[in-house]
Motif scaffolding. Structure first.
Motif, PDB file in Angstrom:
ATOM      1  N   GLY A 200     -21.542  74.321 -15.877  1.00  0.00           N
ATOM      2  CA  GLY A 200     -21.002  72.566 -15.566  1.00  0.00           C
ATOM      3  C   GLY A 200     -20.578  72.086 -14.594  1.00  0.00           C
ATOM      4  N   ARG A 201     -20.927  71.085 -14.439  1.00  0.00           N
ATOM      5  CA  ARG A 201     -21.094  70.472 -12.877  1.00  0.00           C
ATOM      6  C   ARG A 201     -19.212  69.002 -13.476  1.00  0.00           C
ATOM      7  NH1 ARG A 201     -22.690  73.690 -11.990  1.00  0.00           N
ATOM      8  NH2 ARG A 201     -24.921  74.257 -10.009  1.00  0.00           N
ATOM      9  N   GLU A 202     -18.679  69.033 -11.984  1.00  0.00           N
ATOM     10  CA  GLU A 202     -17.760  67.503 -12.702  1.00  0.00           C
ATOM     11  C   GLU A 202     -18.412  66.709 -11.627  1.00  0.00           C
ATOM     12  OE1 GLU A 202     -14.126  68.860 -11.140  1.00  0.00           O
ATOM     13  OE2 GLU A 202     -14.008  70.189 -13.310  1.00  0.00           O
ATOM     14  N   SER A 203     -17.844  64.996 -11.888  1.00  0.00           N
ATOM     15  CA  SER A 203     -19.142  64.128 -10.738  1.00  0.00           C
ATOM     16  C   SER A 203     -19.956  63.989 -10.951  1.00  0.00           C
ATOM     17  CB  SER A 203     -18.127  64.459  -8.916  1.00  0.00           C
ATOM     18  OG  SER A 203     -16.635  64.291  -8.942  1.00  0.00           O
ATOM     19  N   GLY A 204     -20.434  62.882 -10.238  1.00  0.00           N
ATOM     20  CA  GLY A 204     -21.426  62.882  -9.607  1.00  0.00           C
ATOM     21  C   GLY A 204     -22.564  62.379 -11.698  1.00  0.00           C
ATOM     22  N   SER A 205     -23.613  62.396 -11.488  1.00  0.00           N
ATOM     23  CA  SER A 205     -24.658  61.457 -12.271  1.00  0.00           C
ATOM     24  C   SER A 205     -25.042  61.821 -13.570  1.00  0.00           C
ATOM     25  CB  SER A 205     -25.520  60.973 -11.570  1.00  0.00           C
ATOM     26  OG  SER A 205     -26.960  62.093 -11.506  1.00  0.00           O
ATOM     27  N   THR A 206     -24.012  62.921 -13.431  1.00  0.00           N
ATOM     28  CA  THR A 206     -24.114  63.729 -15.215  1.00  0.00           C
ATOM     29  C   THR A 206     -22.928  63.522 -16.018  1.00  0.00           C
ATOM     30  OG1 THR A 206     -24.947  65.991 -13.967  1.00  0.00           O
ATOM     31  CG2 THR A 206     -26.571  64.475 -14.809  1.00  0.00           C
ATOM     32  N   ALA A 207     -22.168  63.737 -14.843  1.00  0.00           N
ATOM     33  CA  ALA A 207     -20.884  64.107 -15.030  1.00  0.00           C
ATOM     34  C   ALA A 207     -20.393  63.493 -16.897  1.00  0.00           C
ATOM     35  CB  ALA A 207     -19.778  63.362 -14.354  1.00  0.00           C
ATOM     36  N   TRP A 208     -20.430  63.415 -17.355  1.00  0.00           N
ATOM     37  CA  TRP A 208     -19.880  62.424 -18.301  1.00  0.00           C
ATOM     38  C   TRP A 208     -20.995  63.222 -19.820  1.00  0.00           C
ATOM     39  CZ3 TRP A 208     -24.212  61.147 -21.470  1.00  0.00           C
ATOM     40  CH2 TRP A 208     -25.481  60.530 -20.811  1.00  0.00           C
ATOM     41  N   GLN A 209     -21.771  64.044 -19.143  1.00  0.00           N
ATOM     42  CA  GLN A 209     -22.577  64.894 -20.421  1.00  0.00           C
ATOM     43  C   GLN A 209     -21.337  65.332 -21.213  1.00  0.00           C
ATOM     44  OE1 GLN A 209     -26.342  65.995 -19.054  1.00  0.00           O
ATOM     45  NE2 GLN A 209     -26.520  63.562 -19.148  1.00  0.00           N
ATOM     46  N   ARG A 214     -24.852  66.339 -27.454  1.00  0.00           N
ATOM     47  CA  ARG A 214     -25.563  66.943 -27.380  1.00  0.00           C
ATOM     48  C   ARG A 214     -26.877  66.877 -28.704  1.00  0.00           C
ATOM     49  NH1 ARG A 214     -29.805  68.645 -22.118  1.00  0.00           N
ATOM     50  NH2 ARG A 214     -31.640  67.498 -23.288  1.00  0.00           N
ATOM     51  N   GLN A 215     -27.609  65.920 -29.356  1.00  0.00           N
ATOM     52  CA  GLN A 215     -28.385  66.716 -30.848  1.00  0.00           C
ATOM     53  C   GLN A 215     -29.998  65.916 -30.498  1.00  0.00           C
ATOM     54  OE1 GLN A 215     -26.130  63.833 -33.355  1.00  0.00           O
ATOM     55  NE2 GLN A 215     -25.486  65.432 -33.815  1.00  0.00           N
ATOM     56  N   THR A 216     -30.740  66.315 -30.951  1.00  0.00           N
ATOM     57  CA  THR A 216     -32.441  66.565 -30.954  1.00  0.00           C
ATOM     58  C   THR A 216     -32.574  65.094 -31.954  1.00  0.00           C
ATOM     59  OG1 THR A 216     -32.897  67.801 -28.706  1.00  0.00           O
ATOM     60  CG2 THR A 216     -34.668  66.959 -30.210  1.00  0.00           C
ATOM     61  N   CYS A 217     -33.079  64.088 -31.878  1.00  0.00           N
ATOM     62  CA  CYS A 217     -32.911  63.793 -33.431  1.00  0.00           C
ATOM     63  C   CYS A 217     -34.516  62.868 -33.523  1.00  0.00           C
ATOM     64  CB  CYS A 217     -32.243  62.463 -33.634  1.00  0.00           C
ATOM     65  SG  CYS A 217     -32.116  61.668 -35.273  1.00  0.00           S
ATOM     66  N   THR A 218     -35.498  63.170 -34.537  1.00  0.00           N
ATOM     67  CA  THR A 218     -36.118  62.395 -34.731  1.00  0.00           C
ATOM     68  C   THR A 218     -36.449  61.913 -35.939  1.00  0.00           C
ATOM     69  OG1 THR A 218     -37.161  64.392 -33.439  1.00  0.00           O
ATOM     70  CG2 THR A 218     -38.919  63.261 -34.727  1.00  0.00           C
ATOM     71  N   ILE A 219     -37.253  60.264 -35.798  1.00  0.00           N
ATOM     72  CA  ILE A 219     -36.996  59.667 -37.095  1.00  0.00           C
ATOM     73  C   ILE A 219     -38.286  59.189 -36.993  1.00  0.00           C
ATOM     74  CG2 ILE A 219     -36.270  57.380 -37.735  1.00  0.00           C
ATOM     75  CD1 ILE A 219     -33.624  57.623 -36.230  1.00  0.00           C
ATOM     76  N   ASN A 220     -39.142  59.316 -38.523  1.00  0.00           N
ATOM     77  CA  ASN A 220     -40.595  59.503 -38.689  1.00  0.00           C
ATOM     78  C   ASN A 220     -40.313  57.980 -39.767  1.00  0.00           C
ATOM     79  OD1 ASN A 220     -43.253  59.021 -40.074  1.00  0.00           O
ATOM     80  ND2 ASN A 220     -42.876  60.598 -40.857  1.00  0.00           N
ATOM     81  N   TYR A 221     -40.669  57.008 -39.191  1.00  0.00           N
ATOM     82  CA  TYR A 221     -40.485  55.961 -40.310  1.00  0.00           C
ATOM     83  C   TYR A 221     -41.272  54.683 -40.570  1.00  0.00           C
ATOM     84  CZ  TYR A 221     -41.398  53.666 -35.386  1.00  0.00           C
ATOM     85  OH  TYR A 221     -41.792  52.999 -34.382  1.00  0.00           O
ATOM     86  N   SER A 222     -42.626  55.559 -39.874  1.00  0.00           N
ATOM     87  CA  SER A 222     -44.031  55.198 -40.473  1.00  0.00           C
ATOM     88  C   SER A 222     -44.527  54.801 -42.644  1.00  0.00           C
ATOM     89  CB  SER A 222     -44.951  56.168 -40.358  1.00  0.00           C
ATOM     90  OG  SER A 222     -45.041  57.505 -40.330  1.00  0.00           O
ATOM     91  N   GLY A 223     -44.036  56.089 -43.070  1.00  0.00           N
ATOM     92  CA  GLY A 223     -44.321  56.196 -44.643  1.00  0.00           C
ATOM     93  C   GLY A 223     -45.298  57.170 -44.924  1.00  0.00           C
ATOM     94  N   ALA A 224     -45.644  58.049 -44.140  1.00  0.00           N
ATOM     95  CA  ALA A 224     -46.877  58.908 -43.920  1.00  0.00           C
ATOM     96  C   ALA A 224     -46.295  60.335 -43.401  1.00  0.00           C
ATOM     97  CB  ALA A 224     -47.847  58.559 -43.790  1.00  0.00           C
ATOM     98  N   LEU A 225     -47.057  61.198 -43.954  1.00  0.00           N
ATOM     99  CA  LEU A 225     -46.588  62.586 -43.167  1.00  0.00           C
ATOM    100  C   LEU A 225     -48.114  62.828 -42.689  1.00  0.00           C
ATOM    101  CD1 LEU A 225     -44.443  64.002 -40.859  1.00  0.00           C
ATOM    102  CD2 LEU A 225     -43.846  65.245 -43.513  1.00  0.00           C
ATOM    103  N   PRO A 226     -49.211  63.135 -42.535  1.00  0.00           N
ATOM    104  CA  PRO A 226     -50.195  63.234 -42.006  1.00  0.00           C
ATOM    105  C   PRO A 226     -50.128  65.080 -41.613  1.00  0.00           C
ATOM    106  CG  PRO A 226     -50.182  61.918 -40.291  1.00  0.00           C
ATOM    107  CD  PRO A 226     -49.131  62.248 -41.290  1.00  0.00           C
TER     108      PRO A 226
END
Length: 234
Positions: A200-209, A214-226
């Motif tokens: 872990g880190r305090e301060s710096g550019s990623t401190a807010w993280q 953290r989530q990984t989210c994938t959205i398919n809005y194409s109407g198809a799933l080939p």
């Protein structure tokens, strides 16, 4: 390494050792010196230690204040005893100052093997262990042999040595400095360590993280799933 600006390194080392009476988490605990500069640097460092006044830090000219408690003084004394028991020598200091109220000790320099048990543990007192080395690879390995991994620093005038130190095969600490002390320059940077020091880190550019999920989210809005496997769905 063997090619630093010795004047620069000397000033930085004294601050890293004695600042906050050796009680910072980034205080320098070990000093690895290339054998070619070892004796000269140690002599000059001892001469600088002689000038350090210990006492009330609110008084002008005092550079080293008290430890935080009687328990800290006892830990300091045990550390000095262990140095002697493990084959080391006290080059300067080594005494608790019991001639005054408070928890004061002498900033202390020792000469001891790099892998002595007392060298591998944290005391949180102004004790600096000095050991000579022969190659940069050796120094890096010794730097990384301890369980803690917060801050480290290399003094060198060589870019090759610098990038060896900060690269993937160099220091394994969270803070990897070059030509500055182990302490004092971390304000605003990503502050944190590795190994038993914790991640872990305090301060710096990623401190807010650290305050987010953290989530990984994938959205398919194409109407198809080939599918490429040639399966037909009826």
């Amino acid at each position: 390494h063997r090619d630093p600006d010795l004047d620069h390194a000397l000033r930085a080392e004294l601050f890293a050792d004695v600042g906050t009476a050796g009680q910072r988490c980034t205080t320098a605990r070990r000093l690895l010196l290339h054998r070619s500069i070892h004796d000269e640097f140690v002599d000059r460092l001892v001469a600088a230690y002689v000038q350090v006044r210990v006492g009330d830090p609110l008084e002008p000219g005092v550079l080293c204040g008290p430890l935080h408690s009687a328990a800290a003084v006892e830990a300091f004394e045990r550390g000095v005893e262990d140095v002697r028991a493990q084959g080391g020598r006290v080059l300067f200091g080594g005494r608790a100052l019991r001639d005054r109220p408070g928890f004061f000790v002498e900033p202390t320099l020792t000469s001891i093997a790099h892998d002595a048990p007392v060298v591998l543990r944290e005391v949180f007192a102004p004790i600096l262990h000095v050991s000579p080395y022969d190659t940069l690879d050796q120094a890096v390995a010794w730097n990384n042999q301890v369980a803690q991994g917060l801050s480290s620093s290399l003094f060198t005038s060589s870019q090759e040595n610098m990038f060896r130190w900060i690269g993937p095969e160099g220091s394994d600490c969270g803070i990897v400095n070059v030509n500055i002390p182990t302490n004092g320059a971390e304000v605003g940077g990503a502050f944190g360590g590795e190994k038993e020091t914790g991640g872990g880190r305090e301060s710096g550019s990623t401190a807010w993280q650290q305050y987010m999920r953290r989530q990984t989210c994938t959205i398919n809005y194409s109407g198809a799933l080939p599918l490429a496997q040639g399966i037909k769905f009826e």
